[in-house]
Design a protein around this motif. Structure first.
Motif, short mmCIF file in Angstrom:
data_model
loop_
_atom_site.label_atom_id
_atom_site.label_comp_id
_atom_site.label_asym_id
_atom_site.label_seq_id
_atom_site.Cartn_x
_atom_site.Cartn_y
_atom_site.Cartn_z
N ALA A 296 57.53 14.03 46.03
CA ALA A 296 56.28 14.62 47.17
C ALA A 296 57.02 15.91 47.48
CB ALA A 296 56.29 13.69 48.18
N THR A 297 58.38 16.33 48.19
CA THR A 297 58.99 17.52 48.31
C THR A 297 58.37 18.74 47.62
OG1 THR A 297 61.11 16.51 49.65
CG2 THR A 297 60.78 18.82 49.38
N ALA A 298 58.84 17.96 46.01
CA ALA A 298 58.99 19.02 45.23
C ALA A 298 57.26 19.98 44.34
CB ALA A 298 59.06 18.88 44.08
N LEU A 299 55.81 19.05 45.43
CA LEU A 299 55.05 19.49 45.09
C LEU A 299 54.75 20.03 46.78
CD1 LEU A 299 53.07 15.66 43.62
CD2 LEU A 299 53.60 18.22 42.02
N LEU A 300 55.19 19.72 47.32
CA LEU A 300 54.37 20.53 48.51
C LEU A 300 54.43 22.11 48.32
CD1 LEU A 300 56.62 19.14 50.93
CD2 LEU A 300 53.83 19.05 50.76
N PRO A 301 55.24 23.35 48.08
CA PRO A 301 54.34 24.69 47.27
C PRO A 301 53.51 24.55 46.23
CG PRO A 301 57.19 24.10 47.03
CD PRO A 301 56.26 22.56 47.03
N LEU A 302 52.80 23.97 46.17
CA LEU A 302 52.01 24.00 45.67
C LEU A 302 49.96 23.11 46.11
CD1 LEU A 302 52.29 22.19 42.45
CD2 LEU A 302 52.39 24.28 43.17
N MET A 303 51.07 23.45 47.83
CA MET A 303 49.79 22.63 48.43
C MET A 303 48.69 24.07 49.02
SD MET A 303 48.62 19.62 48.25
CE MET A 303 47.91 19.61 49.62
N PRO A 304 47.84 24.00 49.66
CA PRO A 304 47.44 25.48 50.30
C PRO A 304 48.03 25.75 51.36
CG PRO A 304 45.54 24.58 49.51
CD PRO A 304 47.07 23.67 49.48
N ASP A 305 48.21 24.54 52.53
CA ASP A 305 49.26 24.52 53.21
C ASP A 305 50.31 23.98 53.19
OD1 ASP A 305 50.42 25.08 55.81
OD2 ASP A 305 48.54 25.14 56.72
N PRO A 306 51.57 24.49 52.77
CA PRO A 306 52.22 23.34 52.76
C PRO A 306 52.71 22.37 54.04
CG PRO A 306 53.13 25.33 51.56
CD PRO A 306 51.74 25.37 52.22
N GLU A 307 53.26 23.17 55.35
CA GLU A 307 53.48 23.05 56.09
C GLU A 307 52.42 21.68 56.76
OE1 GLU A 307 54.75 24.28 60.89
OE2 GLU A 307 54.47 25.58 59.25
N THR A 314 53.49 12.88 53.54
CA THR A 314 54.60 11.49 54.08
C THR A 314 54.01 9.83 54.32
OG1 THR A 314 56.09 13.45 55.52
CG2 THR A 314 56.03 11.20 56.34
N ALA A 315 52.78 10.19 54.54
CA ALA A 315 52.29 8.52 55.02
C ALA A 315 51.85 8.19 53.55
CB ALA A 315 50.94 9.74 55.42
#
Length: 472
Positions: A296-307, A314-315
């Motif tokens: 999940a952490t590695a995939l975050l940069p692919l999201m439009p708004d990682p934060e 997390t959910a």
């Protein structure tokens, strides 16, 4: 007839950052130990009477259409992050699309040094090769998603571990060799373009309905939850659940210090390098959640708004333990004869496991003995077992065919550690008969075949295997 492997390679078309082109290192005197004919047929391989078969599966001869390479990945090893690992002793020859329409990798393991070898020699010795061959094929017939073994070859050379040992090469087949650690490698480098390319490739190859990273994460989590619950139901302990040993496909991969439990205890550890029980039998359910958190952490940069994506990701991760519990209940419910276990049946299952733990009962034989009444032979407190059995029998009254369910969920045979070690010892001396005997036995692990009755027996005190090793 000349060997023909119908390669259809895609990984080699990815950017250069994903791999290093490298050919296998030839060996001195390759000789074939085994070829998996049914699997070869499924892969569409022809010409298995080729006299150069051993040379191909040792890496001495590169078959037409192959595109040899070593894959890049990173990973957490016992909780510590290593930014660059990669195939240090494996070479991907290429991919095929089987007669079932499934794309699979064909990889030589123990094929020599690659740019990712670090201080290693890139080789494998005979013991781990035969262990992985037997265990991966047994896992397949037990019904567990797994990599497969296509061939094993002696190299005619020795490798140095704690002493000189005979070398060997395993040909491994997998739906892919993409790992959680593959995603980590690109994320840690801040290579979002490479990470996006990897994501698109993994989606196309494994989860075409996963149109965004959140759906992809959910799909991988569900596969892993089902896989680990299946391991637990068979008493299997992977032994080294690092994120680089966690396949995106949901297959069991990398049979290093793995083992099947004999006497049941949830804290059982076999791996010689797992000093603190991080990858014990019971801990596997927690560790797979931890591994998915790293994905999940590695995939975050692919999201439009990682934060903003941190909270929903997390959910998702927090929902995974319930996925595993549901899979666990289904698997263990079947082991006691329940086709549709209810949440309250978990108590019945855990009570039996508690009796088994107190008695140091054999995991496989106790469950296999439930339908024929021999399970009580493994429990020391007969009064407690009789009380449990009375409740259990009452619960089975609503079941149509509990014996069939139990026989389908509880194997008669597992690859017991002492049998595997004895097989390796014999093969090291040049005798492969035990290897072929085990392969024949584990081809039908749910059958009560008198010819293999001896393989059902737990180890005698002097046969107990207390530790297993990586073999690298």
């Amino acid at each position: 007839m000349t060997l023909h492997i119908p390669f259809d390679n895609t990984y080699v078309t990815l950017p250069d950052a994903f791999f290093a082109r490298v050919a296998p290192t030839p060996v001195k005197a390759p000789s074939l130990i085994a070829i998996n004919l049914p699997l070869a047929s499924e892969l569409g391989i022809e010409g298995l009477d080729d006299p150069d078969l051993a040379a191909v599966f040792a890496g001495n001869a590169i078959p037409d259409g192959a595109a040899p390479l070593a894959q890049l990945y990173a990973g957490h090893q016992f909780g510590q992050y290593s930014p660059q690992l990669g195939d240090g002793r494996a070479v991907l020859l290429g991919e095929t699309i089987g007669t079932d329409g499934v794309r699979r990798d064909i990889q030589l393991k123990g094929a020599g040094r690659t740019p990712f070898s670090r201080m290693g020699d890139g080789r494998a010795w005979l013991g781990p090769v035969l262990r992985e061959y037997v265990l991966s094929e047994a896992m397949h017939t037990l019904g567990v998603p797994t990599t497969r073994a296509l061939a094993a070859v002696r190299t005619g050379e020795q490798v140095i571990r704690d002493r000189p040992l005979p070398g060997a090469v395993l040909t491994r087949v997998a739906q892919s060799h993409l790992r959680v650690g593959t995603f980590q490698a690109f994320a840690a480098r801040g290579d979002t373009r490479g990470l996006q390319t990897l994501f698109e490739y993994a989606v196309a190859r494994h989860y075409p309905d996963a149109t965004d990273p959140a759906l992809f994460l959910d799909a991988v989590m569900r596969k892993q939850a089902a896989l680990v619950a299946h391991w637990l139901a068979l008493g299997f302990i992977h032994g080294v659940m690092n994120t680089d040993n966690c396949a995106i496909s949901g297959e069991t991969i990398d049979y290093g210090p793995c083992a099947f439990m004999d006497a049941y205890h949830p804290e059982t550890v076999y791996s010689s390098i797992d000093r603190y029980g991080r990858y014990s039998y019971a801990a596997q359910a927690d560790i797979i959640v931890w591994n998915m958190a790293q994905l999940a952490t590695a995939l975050l940069p692919l999201m439009p708004d990682p934060e903003a994506a941190v909270e929903p990701f997390t959910a998702q991760i927090h929902a995974m333990p319930e996925m595993i519990r549901a899979q666990w209940l289904s698997r263990f419910g079947a082991k006691i004869g329940l086709t549709d276990p209810k949440p309250e049946d978990a108590t019945l299952i855990t009570e039996l496991l508690g009796l088994m733990q107190e008695s140091e009962a054999d995991f496989t034989n106790t469950f296999r003995g439930l339908p024929d009444g021999t399970a009580s032979d493994h429990i020391t407190d007969t009064a407690k077992f009789d009380a449990w059995a009375q409740t259990w029998q009452s619960r089975l009254e609503t079941e149509a065919d509990p014996e069939r369910v139990m026989h389908s969920a509880n194997p008669a045979l597992i690859p017991r550690n002492h049998r595997i070690e004895a097989m390796i010892d014999a093969a090291t001396r040049g005798d492969d008969s035990a290897f072929h005997h085990l392969l024949a036995a584990y081809a039908h692990p749910y059958d009560d075949d008198p010819a293999y009755a001896d393989l059902r027996q737990p180890p005698q005190p002097d046969e107990v295997v207390a530790a297993t090793y990586c073999g690298t």
